[in-house]
Design a protein around this motif. Structure first.
Motif, PDB file in Angstrom:
ATOM      1  N   PHE A  86      -0.082  27.558 -19.146  1.00 50.64           N
ATOM      2  CA  PHE A  86      -1.158  28.385 -19.676  1.00 50.64           C
ATOM      3  C   PHE A  86      -2.519  27.950 -19.119  1.00 50.64           C
ATOM      4  O   PHE A  86      -2.737  26.771 -18.837  1.00 50.64           O
ATOM      5  CB  PHE A  86      -1.199  28.295 -21.199  1.00 50.64           C
ATOM      6  N   ALA A  87      -3.406  28.922 -19.000  1.00 48.72           N
ATOM      7  CA  ALA A  87      -4.794  28.660 -18.627  1.00 48.72           C
ATOM      8  C   ALA A  87      -5.660  29.191 -19.770  1.00 48.72           C
ATOM      9  O   ALA A  87      -5.973  30.380 -19.826  1.00 48.72           O
ATOM     10  CB  ALA A  87      -5.142  29.347 -17.312  1.00 48.72           C
ATOM     11  N   ILE A  88      -6.039  28.308 -20.684  1.00 46.78           N
ATOM     12  CA  ILE A  88      -6.683  28.706 -21.932  1.00 46.78           C
ATOM     13  C   ILE A  88      -8.120  29.170 -21.710  1.00 46.78           C
ATOM     14  O   ILE A  88      -8.877  28.552 -20.957  1.00 46.78           O
ATOM     15  CB  ILE A  88      -6.664  27.529 -22.923  1.00 46.78           C
ATOM     16  N   GLN A  89      -8.488  30.272 -22.378  1.00 49.20           N
ATOM     17  CA  GLN A  89      -9.871  30.716 -22.455  1.00 49.20           C
ATOM     18  C   GLN A  89     -10.497  29.983 -23.645  1.00 49.20           C
ATOM     19  O   GLN A  89     -10.293  30.348 -24.794  1.00 49.20           O
ATOM     20  CB  GLN A  89      -9.924  32.233 -22.643  1.00 49.20           C
ATOM     21  N   HIS A  90     -11.260  28.933 -23.372  1.00 47.15           N
ATOM     22  CA  HIS A  90     -11.699  28.037 -24.447  1.00 47.15           C
ATOM     23  C   HIS A  90     -12.745  28.647 -25.364  1.00 47.15           C
ATOM     24  O   HIS A  90     -12.984  28.113 -26.450  1.00 47.15           O
ATOM     25  CB  HIS A  90     -12.194  26.720 -23.852  1.00 47.15           C
ATOM     26  N   ASP A  91     -13.373  29.744 -24.966  1.00 44.96           N
ATOM     27  CA  ASP A  91     -14.294  30.417 -25.889  1.00 44.96           C
ATOM     28  C   ASP A  91     -13.535  31.029 -27.066  1.00 44.96           C
ATOM     29  O   ASP A  91     -14.112  31.237 -28.134  1.00 44.96           O
ATOM     30  CB  ASP A  91     -15.069  31.525 -25.161  1.00 44.96           C
ATOM     31  N   GLU A  92     -12.241  31.310 -26.866  1.00 37.77           N
ATOM     32  CA  GLU A  92     -11.440  31.932 -27.914  1.00 37.77           C
ATOM     33  C   GLU A  92     -10.347  31.025 -28.468  1.00 37.77           C
ATOM     34  O   GLU A  92     -10.000  31.120 -29.646  1.00 37.77           O
ATOM     35  CB  GLU A  92     -10.793  33.215 -27.383  1.00 37.77           C
ATOM     36  N   VAL A  93      -9.803  30.163 -27.618  1.00 36.18           N
ATOM     37  CA  VAL A  93      -8.632  29.367 -27.995  1.00 36.18           C
ATOM     38  C   VAL A  93      -8.928  27.884 -27.826  1.00 36.18           C
ATOM     39  O   VAL A  93      -9.353  27.444 -26.756  1.00 36.18           O
ATOM     40  CB  VAL A  93      -7.414  29.767 -27.133  1.00 36.18           C
ATOM     41  N   ALA A  94      -8.688  27.106 -28.892  1.00 41.77           N
ATOM     42  CA  ALA A  94      -8.870  25.663 -28.815  1.00 41.77           C
ATOM     43  C   ALA A  94      -7.614  24.957 -28.329  1.00 41.77           C
ATOM     44  O   ALA A  94      -7.690  23.908 -27.688  1.00 41.77           O
ATOM     45  CB  ALA A  94      -9.265  25.120 -30.188  1.00 41.77           C
ATOM     46  N   GLU A  95      -6.440  25.560 -28.629  1.00 45.44           N
ATOM     47  CA  GLU A  95      -5.176  24.887 -28.332  1.00 45.44           C
ATOM     48  C   GLU A  95      -4.061  25.916 -28.322  1.00 45.44           C
ATOM     49  O   GLU A  95      -4.093  26.891 -29.078  1.00 45.44           O
ATOM     50  CB  GLU A  95      -4.896  23.839 -29.420  1.00 45.44           C
ATOM     51  N   VAL A  96      -3.078  25.710 -27.455  1.00 42.00           N
ATOM     52  CA  VAL A  96      -1.850  26.490 -27.489  1.00 42.00           C
ATOM     53  C   VAL A  96      -0.702  25.508 -27.674  1.00 42.00           C
ATOM     54  O   VAL A  96      -0.687  24.429 -27.064  1.00 42.00           O
ATOM     55  CB  VAL A  96      -1.668  27.351 -26.221  1.00 42.00           C
ATOM     56  N   PHE A  97       0.228  25.843 -28.545  1.00 49.15           N
ATOM     57  CA  PHE A  97       1.344  24.943 -28.834  1.00 49.15           C
ATOM     58  C   PHE A  97       2.554  25.775 -29.236  1.00 49.15           C
ATOM     59  O   PHE A  97       2.445  26.984 -29.484  1.00 49.15           O
ATOM     60  CB  PHE A  97       0.973  23.959 -29.945  1.00 49.15           C
ATOM     61  N   SER A  98       3.707  25.141 -29.286  1.00 48.70           N
ATOM     62  CA  SER A  98       4.919  25.854 -29.696  1.00 48.70           C
ATOM     63  C   SER A  98       5.591  25.125 -30.851  1.00 48.70           C
ATOM     64  O   SER A  98       5.444  23.910 -31.024  1.00 48.70           O
ATOM     65  CB  SER A  98       5.890  26.001 -28.516  1.00 48.70           C
TER      66      SER A  98
END
Length: 203
Positions: free
Chosen positions: A121-133
Motif C-alpha cells: 500500500f501507498a498510504i495517503q497520510h492526509d486521510e489515513v494514519a495506518e492500514v492493517f489487517s
C-alpha cells in the motif's frame, strides 16, 4: 475462477442483499480480503487525526458516491486507490453486502473484494494514519465481540452499538456493523454460509 473462492462467489450469487432507500446519502466502502497462512485477512484503515469527521477511528476505505459513478464498486475502488494506492487492476470484486446506515443518515454499500497478499500500500497520510489487517476468524470469537445500547438523547430511540477488539484496535460503529451483519447472514444460511465461514477462517 480460483477454486478457493468458489464458496464465496456462490454465496454472493445467491445473496438477496438488503438495500436502503435511495434518498439516504449514499457512500461505498471496500471490504478487502487477502489470503493469509491462517485464514483470510480483512483490511482496515485508521483514519488520520487531521480529519474533521471521525478522526482516529477504524474504518474501511471508502467515501461518498461522485457523479458518474454508476456501480458501488466504482466508488469503492476509486476511494481505495486514493487512500491506499490500491490499483483497481489488482482487485477482484466479488459482490456487495447489505447496506447499513449511520447516525448521520449516510447509506453505506460495502463492496467485498480479494486483493493480493501483503499488498504494498501507498498510504495517503492526509486521510489515513495506518492500514492493517485482522484475521477473519477474529470476528467469530465471542470473546472479541461486545454490544451495548446507546441513545443520543432522551428523545432518540436507543441504537445497538457493536464493538470488536482486534489486538490494539477497537472496531465499532458502521464498520463493526458491516462485519457483524455479514457474520450473521452467513451463520443463518445453513450449509452454504458454513462453507464460506470455513473458507474465510482457513478451516
Amino acid at each position: 475462477m480460483q477454486t478457493s473462492l468458489v464458496p464465496l462467489r456462490n454465496w454472493f450469487a445467491q445473496h438477496d442483499r438488503r438495500t436502503l432507500p435511495e434518498g439516504v446519502r449514499p457512500a461505498c466502502v471496500l471490504v478487502a480480503l487477502w489470503p493469509g497462512a491462517n485464514g483470510w485477512q480483512v483490511v482496515f484503515t485508521r483514519r488520520s487525526e487531521r480529519l474533521n469527521t471521525h478522526p482516529g477511528e477504524i474504518s474501511f476505505p471508502g467515501g461518498r458516491i461522485e457523479p458518474g459513478e454508476l456501480r458501488p464498486e466504482d466508488t469503492a475502488l476509486r476511494e481505495a486507490e486514493e487512500e491506499l494506492g490500491l490499483a483497481a487492476a489488482h482487485v477482484d470484486v466479488i459482490g456487495c453486502l447489505d447496506d447499513v446506515s449511520t447516525l448521520k443518515a449516510v447509506r453505506i454499500t460495502p463492496v467485498v473484494a480479494v486483493i493480493p497478499a501483503a499488498y504494498p500500500f501507498a498510504i495517503q497520510h492526509d486521510e489515513v494514519a495506518e492500514v492493517f489487517s485482522v484475521p477473519w476468524r477474529t470476528f467469530l470469537d465471542p470473546a472479541q465481540r461486545q454490544e451495548t445500547w446507546w441513545s443520543r438523547d432522551a428523545g432518540t430511540p436507543a441504537r445497538q452499538i457493536i464493538f470488536y477488539q482486534a489486538g490494539p484496535h477497537l472496531i465499532w460503529g458502521a464498520t463493526a456493523r458491516i462485519i457483524d451483519t455479514w457474520v450473521s447472514a452467513l451463520t443463518a444460511q445453513g450449509r452454504q454460509g458454513a462453507e464460506v465461514l470455513q473458507m474465510l477462517s482457513g478451516g
